[in-house]
Design an enzyme around this catalytic site. Structure first.
Site, PDB file in Angstrom:
ATOM      1  N   ASN A 168       2.964  -1.221  -2.590  1.00 42.31           N
ATOM      2  CA  ASN A 168       3.582  -0.840  -1.322  1.00 42.31           C
ATOM      3  C   ASN A 168       4.743   0.116  -1.548  1.00 42.31           C
ATOM      4  OD1 ASN A 168       4.665  -3.272  -2.427  1.00 42.31           O
ATOM      5  ND2 ASN A 168       5.608  -3.836  -0.507  1.00 42.31           N
ATOM      6  N   GLU A 184      -2.590  -1.822  -0.451  1.00 38.97           N
ATOM      7  CA  GLU A 184      -4.042  -1.625  -0.321  1.00 38.97           C
ATOM      8  C   GLU A 184      -4.351  -0.202   0.105  1.00 38.97           C
ATOM      9  OE1 GLU A 184      -2.173  -4.027   0.891  1.00 38.97           O
ATOM     10  OE2 GLU A 184      -3.281  -5.857   1.325  1.00 38.97           O
TER      11      GLU A 184
HETATM   12  N1  THU Z   1       2.383  -5.424   2.431  1.00 36.78           N
HETATM   13  C1  THU Z   1       1.382  -4.914   1.643  1.00 36.78           C
HETATM   14  O1  THU Z   1       1.615  -3.987   0.858  1.00 36.78           O
HETATM   15  N2  THU Z   1       0.155  -5.437   1.758  1.00 36.78           N
HETATM   16  C2  THU Z   1      -0.170  -6.509   2.540  1.00 36.78           C
HETATM   17  O2  THU Z   1      -1.319  -6.917   2.557  1.00 36.78           O
HETATM   18  C3  THU Z   1       0.857  -7.157   3.365  1.00 36.78           C
HETATM   19  C4  THU Z   1       2.171  -6.485   3.396  1.00 36.78           C
HETATM   20  C5  THU Z   1       3.731  -4.883   2.285  1.00 36.78           C
HETATM   21  C6  THU Z   1       4.236  -4.080   3.446  1.00 36.78           C
HETATM   22  C7  THU Z   1       5.729  -4.194   3.256  1.00 36.78           C
HETATM   23  O3  THU Z   1       6.140  -3.214   2.316  1.00 36.78           O
HETATM   24  C8  THU Z   1       5.915  -5.559   2.616  1.00 36.78           C
HETATM   25  O4  THU Z   1       4.645  -5.937   2.105  1.00 36.78           O
HETATM   26  C9  THU Z   1       6.421  -6.633   3.546  1.00 36.78           C
HETATM   27  O5  THU Z   1       5.648  -6.689   4.674  1.00 36.78           O
END
Ligand code: THU
Length: 159
Positions: free
Chosen positions: A61, A74
Site C-alpha cells: 500500500n 493489491e
Molecule cells: N489496505 C490495503 O492495502 N489492502 C487491503 O486489502 C485493505 C487495506 C490498505 C489501505 C490503507 O493504506 C491501509 O491499508 C489502511 O486501510
C-alpha cells in the site's frame, strides 16, 4: 416472495498445509509489507501475484497526505502486472498485513474496490484467481474473486 441464498465456501489452512508454491507466494506477500508506505495508518499490506509464466510480482500500500490518493497493495501489484505483463494471466494472489509490530492475527481480506479490480482481472484473462488471505493463525483460501464478490458487476452487464 422468494429468497435467494448465496453461500461461500472458504478453505482454512494452517500455513504448513499450503503447497510449496502457495507458501512461497505468502512469504513474498509478507516480505512486501516491509516496503509499504503506510505513514498514516501504520497498517502495512503486502500482495504477491503469481503469473502464469511463474513470475511473482509484489506490491504494497502507498498512502498519501490526501488520503484517497493512496492505493492498496493489491491494486498496486495488479496495475504493475497489467502495465508490464498485459498478456500474462494472474493465477494467484497472496495478501498479508503487518500492524502494531506483528503480522495480523485476523486474515487480511481485500477491500471492496480491490475486489472489483480482481474481478476485472479474472474476466480479462478468463482465468479464475486463487486468493490466499494470510494471518498468523491460518490462511483463508478461495478459488475465485467471485467467492468474495457475490452479485458482482462486470463486463457482461454492459452488453
Ligand atoms: N489496505 C490495503 O492495502 N489492502 C487491503 O486489502 C485493505 C487495506 C490498505 C489501505 C490503507 O493504506 C491501509 O491499508 C489502511 O486501510
Amino acid at each position: 416472495m422468494k429468497e435467494i441464498n448465496l453461500t461461500t465456501k472458504i478453505s482454512v489452512y494452517l500455513l504448513d498445509e499450503c503447497t510449496e508454491t502457495e507458501k512461497k507466494l505468502i512469504e513474498e506477500a509478507k516480505r512486501a509489507t516491509k516496503n509499504a508506505y503506510a505513514r498514516y495508518s501504520n497498517f502495512k499490506v503486502g500482495a504477491a501475484l503469481l503469473l502464469e509464466n511463474g513470475k511473482i510480482i509484489t506490491g504494497n500500500n502507498q498512502e498519501n497526505a490526501a488520503y484517497p490518493s493512496g492505493l492498496c497493495a493489491e491494486r498496486t501489484a495488479i496495475f504493475f502486472a497489467n502495465a508490464n505483463y498485459p498478456d500474462e494471466k494472474i493465477v494467484a494472489i497472496a495478501i498479508a498485513a503487518y500492524n502494531n509490530g506483528k503480522f495480523t492475527k485476523d486474515v487480511i481480506t481485500p477491500c471492496g474496490a480491490c475486489r472489483q479490480v480482481l474481478l476485472e482481472v479474472e474476466n480479462r484473462h478468463k482465468t479464475p484467481m486463487r486468493i490466499l488471505m494470510y494471518s498468523k493463525e491460518g490462511v483463508y483460501a478461495v478459488n475465485s474473486i467471485k467467492d468474495l464478490l457475490p452479485l458482482s458487476f462486470g463486463d457482461n452487464m454492459l452488453k
